[in-house]
Design a protein around this motif. Structure first.
Motif, mmCIF file in Angstrom:
data_model
loop_
_atom_site.group_PDB
_atom_site.id
_atom_site.type_symbol
_atom_site.label_atom_id
_atom_site.label_comp_id
_atom_site.label_asym_id
_atom_site.label_seq_id
_atom_site.Cartn_x
_atom_site.Cartn_y
_atom_site.Cartn_z
ATOM 1 N N UNK A 128 94.876 6.215 -0.909
ATOM 2 C CA UNK A 128 96.156 6.713 -0.412
ATOM 3 C C UNK A 128 96.549 8.405 -0.532
ATOM 4 N N UNK A 129 96.509 8.954 0.456
ATOM 5 C CA UNK A 129 96.675 10.332 0.548
ATOM 6 C C UNK A 129 97.980 10.867 1.035
ATOM 7 N N UNK A 130 98.776 9.937 1.767
ATOM 8 C CA UNK A 130 99.863 10.621 2.433
ATOM 9 C C UNK A 130 100.818 9.467 2.449
ATOM 10 N N UNK A 131 102.416 9.599 2.251
ATOM 11 C CA UNK A 131 103.371 8.654 2.213
ATOM 12 C C UNK A 131 103.451 8.096 3.572
ATOM 13 N N UNK A 132 104.109 6.695 3.651
ATOM 14 C CA UNK A 132 104.404 6.028 4.702
ATOM 15 C C UNK A 132 105.207 4.922 4.259
ATOM 16 N N UNK A 133 105.427 4.190 5.185
ATOM 17 C CA UNK A 133 106.461 3.239 4.925
ATOM 18 C C UNK A 133 106.023 1.752 5.622
ATOM 19 N N UNK A 134 106.269 0.679 4.804
ATOM 20 C CA UNK A 134 105.823 -0.710 5.240
ATOM 21 C C UNK A 134 106.385 -1.693 5.049
ATOM 22 N N UNK A 135 106.267 -2.536 5.538
ATOM 23 C CA UNK A 135 107.211 -3.833 5.600
ATOM 24 C C UNK A 135 106.601 -5.011 4.639
ATOM 25 N N UNK A 136 107.422 -5.477 3.673
ATOM 26 C CA UNK A 136 106.851 -6.725 2.798
ATOM 27 C C UNK A 136 107.934 -7.439 2.395
ATOM 28 N N UNK A 137 107.634 -8.608 2.522
ATOM 29 C CA UNK A 137 108.671 -9.781 2.285
ATOM 30 C C UNK A 137 109.902 -9.510 2.624
ATOM 31 N N UNK A 138 109.919 -9.096 4.086
ATOM 32 C CA UNK A 138 111.183 -9.123 4.558
ATOM 33 C C UNK A 138 111.999 -7.665 4.507
ATOM 34 N N UNK A 139 111.404 -6.880 3.642
ATOM 35 C CA UNK A 139 112.042 -5.524 3.672
ATOM 36 C C UNK A 139 110.996 -4.243 3.907
ATOM 37 N N UNK A 140 111.736 -3.203 3.805
ATOM 38 C CA UNK A 140 110.771 -1.879 4.211
ATOM 39 C C UNK A 140 110.895 -0.890 2.904
ATOM 40 N N UNK A 141 109.721 -0.875 2.417
ATOM 41 C CA UNK A 141 109.667 0.360 1.189
ATOM 42 C C UNK A 141 108.740 1.522 1.579
ATOM 43 N N UNK A 142 109.060 2.538 0.864
ATOM 44 C CA UNK A 142 107.870 3.780 0.855
ATOM 45 C C UNK A 142 106.708 3.117 0.172
ATOM 46 N N UNK A 143 105.347 3.668 0.500
ATOM 47 C CA UNK A 143 104.272 2.785 0.050
ATOM 48 C C UNK A 143 104.149 3.232 -1.436
ATOM 49 N N UNK A 144 104.894 4.433 -1.964
ATOM 50 C CA UNK A 144 104.683 4.828 -3.326
ATOM 51 C C UNK A 144 105.599 3.849 -4.115
ATOM 52 N N UNK A 145 106.656 3.563 -3.597
ATOM 53 C CA UNK A 145 107.695 2.497 -4.270
ATOM 54 C C UNK A 145 107.127 1.264 -4.375
ATOM 55 N N UNK A 146 106.195 0.826 -3.014
ATOM 56 C CA UNK A 146 105.553 -0.285 -3.050
ATOM 57 C C UNK A 146 104.488 -0.688 -4.157
ATOM 58 N N UNK A 147 103.916 0.311 -4.543
ATOM 59 C CA UNK A 147 102.825 0.428 -5.185
ATOM 60 C C UNK A 147 103.355 0.263 -7.022
#
Length: 218
Positions: A128-147
């Motif tokens: 992973x080299x750049x931030x992005x947002x993703x959907x997970x379990x009905x929510x949206x998180x920044x990928x770093x917070x997801x990790x």
């Protein structure tokens, strides 16, 4: 409103360390140790490992779910925001995890499957080299917070599996430090300042040991 996201390099490093810690634990588990009791009521270490593995597979599937929608949860608020429509307290999932663990001819049969998933996740997150947002379990998180949420998940369940196994590797300090950071956001810096031991804080914050009102829905 969400807080500033976790820096991606911090999330990557803590995740790599925490998976390395889990890999070290896997090398110490066998048919006998997987039958040890865990910190989770009514579950053996094998059951907790199956539960964790199901989650890590779900995590793998989450990375491609990119979105431009704004984040609605972060590293900390994710734990107090169950998936929309989720049944509580999730007994069906726990029964399923037990069934998965029991389906192996030997308890140690799942170790190779977990190790393969761990290796794949470690490579993926390292790239992973750049931030992005993703959907997970009905929510949206920044990928770093997801990790970061999965650093917490792995570190706490690592502790769950080792309660009766004092001679196996413990979770790494960086993973437990991220648990502390996660707890400090809703509880406040003052609430965690008196906890010198990050392991004790992780157990108290998840309701596994007394000492504070649980703030992580583990």
């Amino acid at each position: 409103m969400t807080a500033a996201p976790l820096p991606l390099p911090v999330a990557r490093a803590a995740f790599a360390d925490t998976l390395d810690g889990l890999s070290a634990l896997l090398r110490h588990l066998d048919d006998t140790t997987l039958h040890a009791r865990s910190r989770c009521h009514g579950r053996l270490a094998a059951d907790v490992l199956a539960h964790l593995h199901l989650g890590l597979v779900e995590m793998l599937a989450g990375f491609p779910a990119r979105t431009v929608r704004p984040a609605d949860v972060d590293l900390a608020t994710y734990w107090s925001a169950p998936p929309p429509g989720a049944a509580q307290p999730g007994w069906a999932h726990e029964r399923f995890a037990r069934a998965v663990a029991a389906a192996y001819a030997r308890p140690s049969g799942q170790l190779a499957h977990v190790a393969r998933t761990v290796r794949g996740l470690r490579r993926l997150v390292a790239d992973l080299d750049a931030p992005y947002r993703l959907e997970f379990q009905g929510h949206v998180l920044e990928v770093a917070d997801f990790v970061g949420t999965w650093v917490v998940e792995v570190a706490v369940h690592h502790l769950d599996m080792t309660v009766a196994l004092p001679d196996v590797p413990a979770p790494p300090a960086s993973g437990l430090a991220l648990v502390r950071e996660t707890v400090a956001r809703p509880a406040g810096r003052d609430a965690v300042a008196g906890w010198d031991d990050d392991t004790a804080l992780a157990l108290a914050a998840t309701g596994r040991e007394p000492g504070m009102v649980p703030v992580l829905g583990q």
